[in-house]
Design an enzyme around this catalytic site. Sequence first.
Site, PDB file in Angstrom:
ATOM      1  N   ASN A   1       0.448  10.719   7.084  1.00  0.00           N
ATOM      2  CA  ASN A   1      -0.722  10.300   7.848  1.00  0.00           C
ATOM      3  C   ASN A   1      -1.776  11.372   8.096  1.00  0.00           C
ATOM      4  O   ASN A   1      -2.862  11.076   8.573  1.00  0.00           O
ATOM      5  CB  ASN A   1      -0.282   9.708   9.181  1.00  0.00           C
ATOM      6  CG  ASN A   1       0.247   8.306   8.982  1.00  0.00           C
ATOM      7  OD1 ASN A   1      -0.474   7.436   8.516  1.00  0.00           O
ATOM      8  ND2 ASN A   1       1.515   8.102   9.276  1.00  0.00           N
TER       9      ASN A   1
ATOM     10  N   THR B   1      -2.204  -2.403   7.485  1.00  0.00           N
ATOM     11  CA  THR B   1      -1.988  -3.816   7.752  1.00  0.00           C
ATOM     12  C   THR B   1      -0.604  -4.325   7.445  1.00  0.00           C
ATOM     13  O   THR B   1      -0.021  -4.003   6.441  1.00  0.00           O
ATOM     14  CB  THR B   1      -2.917  -4.699   6.876  1.00  0.00           C
ATOM     15  OG1 THR B   1      -4.199  -4.209   6.959  1.00  0.00           O
ATOM     16  CG2 THR B   1      -2.839  -6.125   7.293  1.00  0.00           C
TER      17      THR B   1
ATOM     18  N   LYS C   1       4.384  -6.930   3.639  1.00  0.00           N
ATOM     19  CA  LYS C   1       4.086  -5.516   3.434  1.00  0.00           C
ATOM     20  C   LYS C   1       3.760  -4.926   4.796  1.00  0.00           C
ATOM     21  O   LYS C   1       3.334  -5.643   5.701  1.00  0.00           O
ATOM     22  CB  LYS C   1       2.933  -5.321   2.446  1.00  0.00           C
ATOM     23  CG  LYS C   1       1.590  -5.829   2.850  1.00  0.00           C
ATOM     24  CD  LYS C   1       0.743  -4.877   3.615  1.00  0.00           C
ATOM     25  CE  LYS C   1       0.796  -3.504   3.016  1.00  0.00           C
ATOM     26  NZ  LYS C   1       0.012  -2.579   3.876  1.00  0.00           N
TER      27      LYS C   1
ATOM     28  N   THR D   1      -8.060  11.755   2.179  1.00  0.00           N
ATOM     29  CA  THR D   1      -8.563  12.871   1.369  1.00  0.00           C
ATOM     30  C   THR D   1      -7.719  13.081   0.120  1.00  0.00           C
ATOM     31  O   THR D   1      -6.650  12.524  -0.019  1.00  0.00           O
ATOM     32  CB  THR D   1      -8.564  14.170   2.190  1.00  0.00           C
ATOM     33  OG1 THR D   1      -7.271  14.344   2.764  1.00  0.00           O
ATOM     34  CG2 THR D   1      -9.593  14.091   3.274  1.00  0.00           C
TER      35      THR D   1
ATOM     36  N   GLU E   1       6.807   4.303   7.740  1.00  0.00           N
ATOM     37  CA  GLU E   1       6.379   5.576   7.164  1.00  0.00           C
ATOM     38  C   GLU E   1       7.286   6.709   7.623  1.00  0.00           C
ATOM     39  O   GLU E   1       7.381   7.003   8.801  1.00  0.00           O
ATOM     40  CB  GLU E   1       4.936   5.845   7.547  1.00  0.00           C
ATOM     41  CG  GLU E   1       4.016   4.869   6.824  1.00  0.00           C
ATOM     42  CD  GLU E   1       2.590   4.979   7.272  1.00  0.00           C
ATOM     43  OE1 GLU E   1       2.347   5.533   8.354  1.00  0.00           O
ATOM     44  OE2 GLU E   1       1.720   4.519   6.530  1.00  0.00           O
TER      45      GLU E   1
ATOM     46  N   THR F   1       0.867  -1.200   0.000  1.00  0.00           N
ATOM     47  CA  THR F   1       0.000   0.000   0.000  1.00  0.00           C
ATOM     48  C   THR F   1       0.897   1.241   0.000  1.00  0.00           C
ATOM     49  O   THR F   1       1.357   1.652  -1.042  1.00  0.00           O
ATOM     50  CB  THR F   1      -0.973   0.010   1.196  1.00  0.00           C
ATOM     51  OG1 THR F   1      -0.233  -0.147   2.406  1.00  0.00           O
ATOM     52  CG2 THR F   1      -2.016  -1.076   1.065  1.00  0.00           C
TER      53      THR F   1
END
Lengths: 414, 414
Positions: free
Chosen positions: A409, A188, A177, A414, A274, A151
């Site tokens: 994040n 996830t 992942k 959006t 991230e 993702t």
Amino acid sequence: MSFVRHITLPKGFVAGATACGIKPSGKKDLAIIAGRAEVSAAVVTTSNQITGAPIQWIRHILPRGCGKVRGMVINAGNSNVCTGKTGLKDTETMAGLTAKILDAEAQEVLVASTGIIGHPLPMAKVKKGIAAAGATLSLRNDGDVAEAILTTDLRAKSAFVQTRIASREVRLGGIVKGSGMIAPSMATMIAVITTDAKIAPTVLRKALRQAVAGTFNAITVDSDQSTSDVVAVLASGLAGNKTIQPGTAAYRKFAAALAEVCGELARSVVADGEGATRLVEVIVRGARTDAEAEVAAKSVANSPLVKTAVHGADPNWGRIAMALGKSAAKVVAEKLTIRIGGQPPSRRQNAEDEFVKVFARGMGCKFSAKKASSLMAGDTVKIDCNLGLGQGKFTALTCDLSREYIAINADYTT
Amino acid sequence: MSFVRHITLPKGFVAGATACGIKPSGKKDLAIIAGRAEVSAAVVTTSNQITGAPIQWIRHILPRGCGKVRGMVINAGNSNVCTGKTGLKDTETMAGLTAKILDAEAQEVLVASTGIIGHPLPMAKVKKGIAAAGATLSLRNDGDVAEAILTTDLRAKSAFVQTRIASREVRLGGIVKGSGMIAPSMATMIAVITTDAKIAPTVLRKALRQAVAGTFNAITVDSDQSTSDVVAVLASGLAGNKTIQPGTAAYRKFAAALAEVCGELARSVVADGEGATRLVEVIVRGARTDAEAEVAAKSVANSPLVKTAVHGADPNWGRIAMALGKSAAKVVAEKLTIRIGGQPPSRRQNAEDEFVKVFARGMGCKFSAKKASSLMAGDTVKIDCNLGLGQGKFTALTCDLSREYIAINADYTT
């Protein structure tokens, strides 16, 4: 992109993937991993009380976390979580369609799903995707599969280990992942490991649980925990080894190899966390028990103040002492020693880590802030805490906390 | 700067502050708050196992958390934590010098210290500062004191409440510093509340513990916990009320007023949290017990994914459900209802909050993302979670997580 091969290197597995339009980017988003025949399977799933439909499906078909299956279908881009009865039906449909391709029963197919949650799957696309991915099943498409399950991950992540068990070559390949420990909107963590070892499902589960404890359960990106986390291992039994029995040398060797694959995958998840710019190993030793060492190590690894200090290469031992002290583990300032380690940027790869002692006997030590900061400026930072109270030890893995984490994040949906 | 007066409004208190050079900025950094005579005192201190020398001093002079004192001395810019025997000696020196000014014993003076940790206090400066601050003790310098205790805080924070107890006017004034729940390098939360109520130390402590539970213990900026947190309340007894006894209407009224002051101070700490752009109220209702409601509310309030979503005004209920589900509180997706509330920017001040239901019966609701996002774009966002399992409730307060938090914390010492 070209990948080193991994999950189809163990004998008895094929894999395929396709882009069926779930990801708006048009990237690959649906994958199937299959045994050529029935395989032993073991799974570990999230401990979050809110679970996605695929987790409920897996628990339904493998109520004890292990059994025999034929394969696994995974989609990315839309996670089938909090989607009610529709979600459960869609999961069963995914299993059923994949089973048809494999000439099996729906109950023999594991399902996983990752991406934004709360939206029903676009089943028309998913159905076409399963057919298309099924048509590509081969030994050569494992790289596509590693891509299709991503993702917000920046990189496809895989691992491969080969070992000899009673003079037979046994292979283990894995993909994962993760990005955020749970990435945005429950993105996830999904890990799939294949092996050609001959091993019964219950024994495989035992080895998996042991391997997960020190690897996937030792990593944290943001302390949040997904509703869909799953680690699955599939064993074809085609390596020709005598069936691995618990308590034997063969079991220990297999368990070590499985832990190695899991460890490598877990590390790569954190390194690809991230906004991560560096990996942080929090080593806690000298705790009263291993359990207390784990609690203390995770408290440091989850502390935003420690993680931002690492981002700034700032040897701020006060935050480390604070994070240890606030944990449920027994900590006594006067017995505590903290060292910061890493590799100075000038050193060649694989050089030994250097350490600087920053805290001892209840006080900060005299140390060169410049030296300590240079050790923290590399790819991997080690925070070594000796509680001085016993023999308990645990190592937690995390990454630094950067502005980029916030950017990723703050506006995911959006 | 001009401040509304606060801690010297209750009868019987004076205050003074000075800049003695501990803060490199040259801002005020040393403060004394004193009773004109002996006052009742009650304190609540950090639960972190690593504690600063001033915390150890307070526990030494008030082993049961309450007693009689004459005043309190506070320095900012350098926190006396992990400084060994020197730190303990320095704390005693600070108490002793302040006591001399007040014509008291060292054991009658509370000490607090906030700022970067691990460095011995610059005692030459501190000694001059205590003398200078002592020379300014008056009714008019409470604003200077509120300033002098700050570190990375953007604003001085104070509160004042007046109430009638058995036809006597009783006043309570308070100041607080905090910024991060623990700001960089244990910057510490310090709150001091003065009152002219007549109340015994043990009864004052009871009221303080009750007040702290729903206020200071309900706030979190970054889940980290300081080694120096202290909340102190001093009561001069000059209001002329009959001594407040537990279990009476007078006690309940006093306890409510104290909780109001603590609540206002706690809110202002969160609103001034590092990098905060908005306040977040996490209301958990319908938990099996109040304790479970607290655990669930804090799990949501501490979730980096929820906090970044609020920063982006993103009604991402999946992250809220995840944070509830990962907590130790019992959560059942099918019984859970989540509403997001706030005030649309167009509304006038003090309008009623509007709410949008985003999750019910195990699934996301159909709702206007635009409307929900507009409710999240104001100064205060409410996240209302009804677990549907019982009568337990708790409200936790936090702020959003912004890039600015990282900027503040990535390079604090350097």
